[in-house]
Scaffold this active site. Structure first.
Site, short mmCIF file in Angstrom:
data_model
loop_
_atom_site.label_atom_id
_atom_site.label_comp_id
_atom_site.label_asym_id
_atom_site.label_seq_id
_atom_site.Cartn_x
_atom_site.Cartn_y
_atom_site.Cartn_z
N GLY A 96 8.11 -33.75 -37.47
CA GLY A 96 7.62 -33.53 -38.83
C GLY A 96 8.72 -33.91 -39.78
O GLY A 96 9.74 -33.23 -39.86
N HIS A 97 8.57 -35.04 -40.45
CA HIS A 97 9.59 -35.48 -41.40
C HIS A 97 9.15 -35.14 -42.82
O HIS A 97 8.14 -35.64 -43.29
CB HIS A 97 9.81 -36.99 -41.27
CG HIS A 97 10.60 -37.35 -40.05
ND1 HIS A 97 10.73 -38.63 -39.58
CD2 HIS A 97 11.30 -36.58 -39.20
CE1 HIS A 97 11.47 -38.63 -38.49
NE2 HIS A 97 11.83 -37.39 -38.23
N THR A 98 9.92 -34.27 -43.45
CA THR A 98 9.56 -33.84 -44.80
C THR A 98 10.29 -34.69 -45.82
O THR A 98 11.50 -34.86 -45.74
CB THR A 98 9.96 -32.36 -45.00
OG1 THR A 98 9.44 -31.62 -43.90
CG2 THR A 98 9.41 -31.80 -46.30
N GLY A 144 5.61 -24.46 -38.64
CA GLY A 144 5.87 -23.36 -39.57
C GLY A 144 6.74 -22.25 -38.98
O GLY A 144 7.01 -21.24 -39.63
N ARG A 145 7.19 -22.46 -37.72
CA ARG A 145 8.01 -21.42 -37.08
C ARG A 145 9.35 -21.26 -37.80
O ARG A 145 9.93 -22.26 -38.26
CB ARG A 145 8.31 -21.81 -35.62
CG ARG A 145 7.11 -21.75 -34.72
CD ARG A 145 7.49 -22.10 -33.29
NE ARG A 145 7.74 -23.53 -33.10
CZ ARG A 145 8.08 -24.07 -31.93
NH1 ARG A 145 8.25 -23.31 -30.87
NH2 ARG A 145 8.28 -25.37 -31.82
N THR A 185 6.40 -28.80 -38.72
CA THR A 185 5.21 -29.06 -37.90
C THR A 185 4.48 -27.77 -37.55
O THR A 185 3.27 -27.71 -37.62
CB THR A 185 5.63 -29.80 -36.60
OG1 THR A 185 6.23 -31.04 -36.99
CG2 THR A 185 4.44 -30.10 -35.71
N GLN A 194 13.28 -35.89 -33.62
CA GLN A 194 13.98 -34.83 -32.89
C GLN A 194 15.50 -35.07 -32.95
O GLN A 194 15.96 -35.72 -33.86
CB GLN A 194 13.48 -34.72 -31.44
CG GLN A 194 12.06 -34.18 -31.31
CD GLN A 194 10.98 -35.25 -31.39
OE1 GLN A 194 11.16 -36.34 -30.88
NE2 GLN A 194 9.87 -34.95 -32.01
N ARG A 221 2.46 -43.34 -14.33
CA ARG A 221 1.60 -44.54 -14.41
C ARG A 221 0.12 -44.18 -14.36
O ARG A 221 -0.70 -44.90 -13.82
CB ARG A 221 1.98 -45.56 -13.31
CG ARG A 221 3.39 -46.08 -13.51
CD ARG A 221 4.02 -46.52 -12.25
NE ARG A 221 4.15 -45.42 -11.32
CZ ARG A 221 4.55 -45.55 -10.06
NH1 ARG A 221 4.83 -46.73 -9.60
NH2 ARG A 221 4.66 -44.49 -9.29
N GLY A 225 17.21 -33.04 -41.18
CA GLY A 225 16.96 -33.61 -42.52
C GLY A 225 16.88 -35.12 -42.44
O GLY A 225 17.16 -35.82 -43.42
N LYS A 226 16.48 -35.62 -41.27
CA LYS A 226 16.42 -37.08 -41.08
C LYS A 226 15.42 -37.73 -42.03
O LYS A 226 15.67 -38.81 -42.54
CB LYS A 226 16.02 -37.41 -39.63
CG LYS A 226 17.06 -37.00 -38.61
CD LYS A 226 16.63 -37.39 -37.21
CE LYS A 226 15.41 -36.65 -36.73
NZ LYS A 226 15.58 -35.19 -36.57
N GLY A 227 14.26 -37.04 -42.25
CA GLY A 227 13.20 -37.62 -43.08
C GLY A 227 13.73 -38.06 -44.43
O GLY A 227 13.48 -39.17 -44.87
N ASP A 236 15.42 -31.54 -36.74
CA ASP A 236 15.33 -30.94 -38.08
C ASP A 236 16.63 -31.05 -38.87
O ASP A 236 16.97 -30.17 -39.65
CB ASP A 236 14.93 -29.45 -38.00
CG ASP A 236 13.65 -29.25 -37.22
OD1 ASP A 236 12.74 -30.07 -37.39
OD2 ASP A 236 13.58 -28.30 -36.42
N THR A 242 5.92 -27.64 -29.13
CA THR A 242 5.07 -27.68 -30.33
C THR A 242 3.59 -27.64 -29.93
O THR A 242 2.73 -27.66 -30.80
CB THR A 242 5.34 -28.96 -31.14
OG1 THR A 242 5.04 -30.08 -30.31
CG2 THR A 242 6.78 -29.04 -31.61
P1 IMP Z 1 7.71 -30.71 -27.43
O1 IMP Z 1 8.39 -31.93 -27.96
O2 IMP Z 1 6.54 -30.28 -28.26
O3 IMP Z 1 7.37 -30.83 -25.98
O4 IMP Z 1 8.74 -29.48 -27.53
C1 IMP Z 1 9.92 -29.43 -26.75
C2 IMP Z 1 11.07 -28.84 -27.53
O5 IMP Z 1 11.44 -29.75 -28.56
C3 IMP Z 1 10.74 -27.53 -28.25
O6 IMP Z 1 11.90 -26.73 -28.28
C4 IMP Z 1 10.38 -27.96 -29.64
O7 IMP Z 1 10.56 -26.94 -30.59
C5 IMP Z 1 11.37 -29.10 -29.83
N1 IMP Z 1 10.93 -30.10 -30.81
C6 IMP Z 1 10.00 -31.05 -30.66
N2 IMP Z 1 9.88 -31.79 -31.78
C7 IMP Z 1 10.75 -31.29 -32.65
C8 IMP Z 1 11.15 -31.65 -33.99
O8 IMP Z 1 10.64 -32.60 -34.59
N3 IMP Z 1 12.12 -30.89 -34.54
C9 IMP Z 1 12.71 -29.87 -33.89
N4 IMP Z 1 12.40 -29.50 -32.65
C10 IMP Z 1 11.43 -30.20 -32.04
#
Ligand code: IMP
Length: 422
Positions: free
Chosen positions: A40-42, A300-301, A298, A223, A143, A15-17, A13, A129
């Site tokens: 989730g890239h905004t 809303g948390r 992604t 990520q 595999r 701000g890569k998007g 998060d 997520t």
């Molecule tokens: P997972 O990728 O859904 O298995 O989540 C594993 C961890 O990575 C959790 O702490 C998520 O909140 C975090 N995470 C997964 N994708 C993102 C993202 O795009 N941005 C920020 N945190 C993420």
């Protein structure tokens, strides 16, 4: 622009998007290489907000080749929904989007297992997520996964899915969860397979052709560094390699074809999900949330927030080989009187200048802060470096220096034009 790997230098998060969208202007090809629809890239274009999960952000610009590489895990039903959603905004994927035939699939039992394992972990949960990412990559490594190439071959897919549902239903039953109906999953996935088939190609061959033609390729990371399966704060990580090396394995483009690595980081720190965050601070979290900032794209948390952590970003520079930095969300700090940045960690009398691998140790780390005077002026209308308040420039230069890479971009808002190039 040359071949560029873009990574998150913090916990995602960053701000890569938006930065990807800005850099895409100079790119011919944009590639996703890891993760799935957990990302989730905004991107804001004018007043229009787009949230992309699997489709590379390059799709929002005309005539950019967008590739979902072999390292990505794909939930085909949600990818079709994303493509349809983009079409409603007038964005066409046909002819612009290419999906790797060897990318692995995410199934509903992966999502269910993700949720069940989190419940079982109780207070030690990862805070995923719940998109099934961990179990899907788990199947890949064991595999026992299925790939796009299977999905678009109906007789083979039917057989593969029948076996997988049978096996996974036993596991779901053991968790006390509801088993899945083969018929329902098969119908939904076959329909998605038919829709996606025209997009599925050998992306390794396609990318090598682009390399041969000296096209400029942007590898967009999802990520962030500290969610990397190998280099992050394990086990509070995602299940892919979010660091620069993942761009090579996740695309099939070798390391010596990469020209530079851009690291994106916020002017402060955020994290969603569980796990240590040494500079976490209620003061900065309350301020940012009150401004309506820092809610996940992604799920809303509300994101956890903290001061800038240079120990972490310095390590990110090391692991990714970051050459240039893009610092985002500078405007988030506009109202502060004093801004802190962590320059080292301390446990008792022992100082750490790197992120300890032992998660218990990391949880005990106390930040050592340097303080910077705030600029207390809105920056969102700034378009040039010299127009930024002197105190903002000093802060950004200082955190770039602490991180150990050249400051190339500062971002003062979500819009394309709110970008300052140095
Ligand atoms: P997972 O990728 O859904 O298995 O989540 C594993 C961890 O990575 C959790 O702490 C998520 O909140 C975090 N995470 C997964 N994708 C993102 C993202 O795009 N941005 C920020 N945190 C993420």
């Amino acid at each position: 622009m040359a071949n560029t790997i873009l990574v998150g230098a913090q916990w995602g998060d960053e701000g890569k998007g938006k930065i990807i969208d800005v850099l895409t202007e100079q790119a011919d090809v944009v590639v996703r290489t890891q993760g799935g629809n957990n990302a989730g890239h905004t991107v804001f274009i004018g007043k229009q907000k787009y949230v992309l999960h699997l489709v590379p952000s390059g799709i929002l610009r005309k005539r950019k080749l967008c590739v979902v590489g072999n390292g990505v895990v794909i939930d085909p039903v949600s990818l079709v929904a994303e493509i349809d959603g983009l079409r409603q905004f007038g964005v066409k994927c046909e002819g612009n989007l290419f999906i790797s035939e060897t990318a692995h699939l995410v199934f509903p039992y992966h999502r269910e297992l993700d949720a069940q394992r989190e419940i079982l972990k109780g207070k030690n949960k990862i805070g995923t997520t719940k998109r099934g990412i961990g179990p899907a990559y788990g199947d890949k490594a064991a595999r026992t996964g299925a790939r796009m190439i299977d999905l678009i071959n109906p007789p083979r897919f039917e057989e593969v899915l029948r076996n997988k549902i049978k096996e996974n239903n036993e596991i779901l039953k053991a968790f006390g969860a509801k088993p899945l109906s083969f018929k329902k999953v098969h119908a939904a996935y076959r329909a998605a397979g038919d829709r996606l088939k025209p997009f599925v190609v050998n992306t390794v061959v396609l990318l090598h052709e682009a390399v041969r033609q000296q096209k400029d390729i942007l590898f967009e990371g999802a990520q962030g560094t500290f969610l990397d399966l190998d280099h992050g704060t394990y086990p509070f990580v995602t299940s892919s390699n979010t660091t620069a090396g993942g761009a090579c394995t996740g695309s099939g483009v070798p390391p010596h074809r990469m020209d530079r690595v851009v690291g994106v980081m916020k002017a402060y720190t955020t994290r969603v999900g569980e796990g240590p965050l040494p500079t976490e601070s209620a003061e900065i979290a309350d301020m940012l949330h009150a401004m309506g900032r820092e809610f996940g794209a992604t799920t809303g948390r509300a994101r956890r927030c903290g001061w800038f952590d240079a120990v972490a970003t310095r390590q990110a520079t090391m692991v990714n080989g970051i050459d240039e930095l893009a610092i985002t969300n500078v405007d988030g700090l506009d109202t502060l009187e004093v801004i802190k940045a962590c320059v080292g960690y301390r446990i008792g009398t022992r100082r750490y200048d790197y992120v300890p691998n032992d998660i218990e140790l990391l949880s005990k780390c106390q930040p050592i802060y340097a303080e910077f005077p705030g600029w207390r002026r809105p920056t969102h209308d700034t378009r040039h470096w010299k127009e930024l308040p002197a105190r903002a420039r000093a802060y950004l230069k200082a955190i770039a220096e602490l991180t150990g890479a050249r400051l190339a971009i500062a971002s003062v808002g979500p819009a394309r034009e709110q970008t300052i190039f140095l």
